[in-house]
Design an enzyme around this catalytic site. Structure first.
Site, PDB file in Angstrom:
ATOM      1  CE  LYS A 114      44.407  72.379   0.816  1.00  0.00           C
ATOM      2  NZ  LYS A 114      43.714  70.993   1.059  1.00  0.00           N
TER       3      LYS A 114
HETATM    4  N1  GLU Z   1      45.649  68.298   1.320  1.00  0.00           N
HETATM    5  C1  GLU Z   1      44.764  66.985   1.976  1.00  0.00           C
HETATM    6  C2  GLU Z   1      43.350  67.954   1.798  1.00  0.00           C
HETATM    7  O1  GLU Z   1      43.003  68.072   0.889  1.00  0.00           O
HETATM    8  C3  GLU Z   1      45.003  66.655   2.905  1.00  0.00           C
HETATM    9  C4  GLU Z   1      45.563  67.460   4.163  1.00  0.00           C
HETATM   10  C5  GLU Z   1      46.158  67.452   5.232  1.00  0.00           C
HETATM   11  O2  GLU Z   1      46.230  65.895   5.354  1.00  0.00           O
HETATM   12  O3  GLU Z   1      46.450  68.636   6.193  1.00  0.00           O
HETATM   13  O4  GLU Z   1      42.758  66.952   2.771  1.00  0.00           O
END
Ligand code: GLU
Length: 424
Positions: A114
């Site tokens: 993240k």
């Molecule tokens: N931000 C989204 C999540 O928390 C998508 C992450 C992604 O597609 O890599 O799942």
């Protein structure tokens, strides 16, 4: 195991602690290898960067940015980038850990990551956002790559931010590298269906839950907290499926109408007025009130830590389906369970987003693009089979759906870690 007194690391904030508590509850049930346990409760690597931006008034403002890899056992780490004032190291580390379990649970060959910048994107101009995104990309460039770590949108970011991210990375390489980011515009290699994928995934698992609980979906009432990408598309799709969306909310306020709200009209209103406040066609309610509304399905799709020990006893729904990451505090879980509220946990419910991100990454690597039908069929298959696996384990081990989902995810990577062994 050796026991020694440890000083808590700087990322050990309440939200990180929450991710660890969830992990430890599942790890106990799994009787997890203690050596693997040690490695899972810490991020693999974390980078903090300063992102200087020349603002429109010509002053230079320095933003705090992060990128965290929690795990990369199964492949590149994967996860979104969040632009929000609350972003800090603990939050990003917790979200990276949740990405690890989420990817493993739905069987994607990714680890968890993240990133984020502590900023308020709602008060920044397009020019400022572009400069901040490009400089952030440059600052974290040693940590990312199509085989290393792939970014995506999260709270406060969107496909335009992904386009700038992809362009900056590509400028450094000297050629186009679409597979560095997912959730991009289709014109530069984005996948059809990625924008609404998280909402679509939510609807798939809600329909599975209806089937299991023998609830007829027709006219069922739904309350949705949050009207961002996840909340809006979920509301729109459920509205189109014939559900009664009785309550929705955004950062400022919410709307309630027991006969069902006109979701397309609210969307049009927001396009003109930015917020839903003042929309005629529903009564005003607060975000807190929304959680306690009488409904069949409650969907927290905004921010973390909304369902707590304090309000869990007052929820009046049959199903809680978590669109956001971490909307329920660990103290609230047993209360919901005891009250017979069926929980579809975040790592399962919102995994449609990263699943279509995976499809996008694969399409980018192969330079071969899929039709909408194929994306949705494959997404449906992934979501339904993940739901069935979680439900089966939850029934056979007599644990709630969160525990079952985490146990499945943790067990998968734990097996992979044991097979790979420890270097050196
Ligand atoms: N931000 C989204 C999540 O928390 C998508 C992450 C992604 O597609 O890599 O799942």
């Amino acid at each position: 195991m050796r026991k020694e007194k440890r000083v808590l690391p700087e990322y050990y904030t309440p939200i990180y602690q929450m991710a660890v508590t969830q992990f430890e509850r599942a790890a106990c049930k799994l009787d997890l290898d203690p050596n693997i346990w040690e490695r899972f409760v810490v991020p693999k690597r974390a980078l903090m960067v300063s992102v200087p931006v020349r603002m429109d008034d010509l002053s230079v403002k320095v933003f705090r940015g992060y990128r965290v890899h929690h795990d990369n056992t199964m492949g590149p780490s994967k996860g979104g980038i969040r632009y929000s004032p609350s972003v800090n190291l603990g939050e990003v580390c917790a979200l990276a850990m949740w990405m690890t379990w989420k990817c493993a649970l739905v069987g994607l060959p990714f680890g968890g990551a993240k990133g984020g910048i502590a900023c308020d994107p709602t008060v920044m101009s397009r020019n400022e956002l572009q400069k901040m995104t490009r400089r952030y990309t440059a600052e974290i460039i040693q940590m990312i790559g199509p085989d290393v770590d792939v970014v995506a949108p999260d709270m406060g970011t969107n496909e335009q931010i992904m386009a700038w991210f992809m362009d900056t990375y590509s400028q450094f390489k000297g050629y186009a590298v679409p597979e560095i980011a997912t959730g991009k515009p289709i014109s530069i290699g984005g996948s059809v269906g990625r924008t609404e994928a998280t909402g679509k995934g939510l609807v798939f698992v809600i329909m599975e839950a209806f089937k299991y609980l023998k609830i007829d979906p027709d006219k069922k009432s739904v309350a949705i907290q949050g009207f961002g990408n996840v909340g809006f598309h979920t509301a729109r799709l459920l509205y189109e499926a014939g559900c009664r969306v009785v309550a929705v909310s955004d950062v400022k306020s919410g709307l309630y109408n027991k006969d069902g709200l006109d979701i397309p009209a609210i969307n049009e209103y927001i396009k003109k007025n930015k917020f839903m406040e003042g929309f005629k066609g529903g009564d005003h309610i607060s975000n807190e009130d929304l959680l306690e509304i009488h409904c069949d399905v409650l969907i927290p799709a905004a921010i973390s830590e909304q369902i707590t020990e304090e309000n869990a006893g007052r929820l009046k729904c049959r199903i809680v389906c978590e669109g956001a990451n971490g909307p329920t505090r660990p103290e609230a879980d047993p209360i919901l369970n005891e009250r017979g509220i069926f929980l579809i946990p975040d790592v399962l419910a919102n995994s449609g987003g990263v699943t279509v991100s995976y499809f996008e990454w694969v399409q980018g690597l192969q330079r071969l693009f899929w039709k909408e039908k194929e994306v949705y069929e494959q997404l449906g298959e992934v979501m339904r089979s993940a739901f069935r696996n979680v439900l089966e384990l939850s029934l056979s081990r007599n644990v709630d759906m969160r525990m079952a989902a985490l146990m499945l995810g943790i067990n998968k990577i734990s097996e992979a870690k044991l097979a790979r062994g420890l270097f050196p």
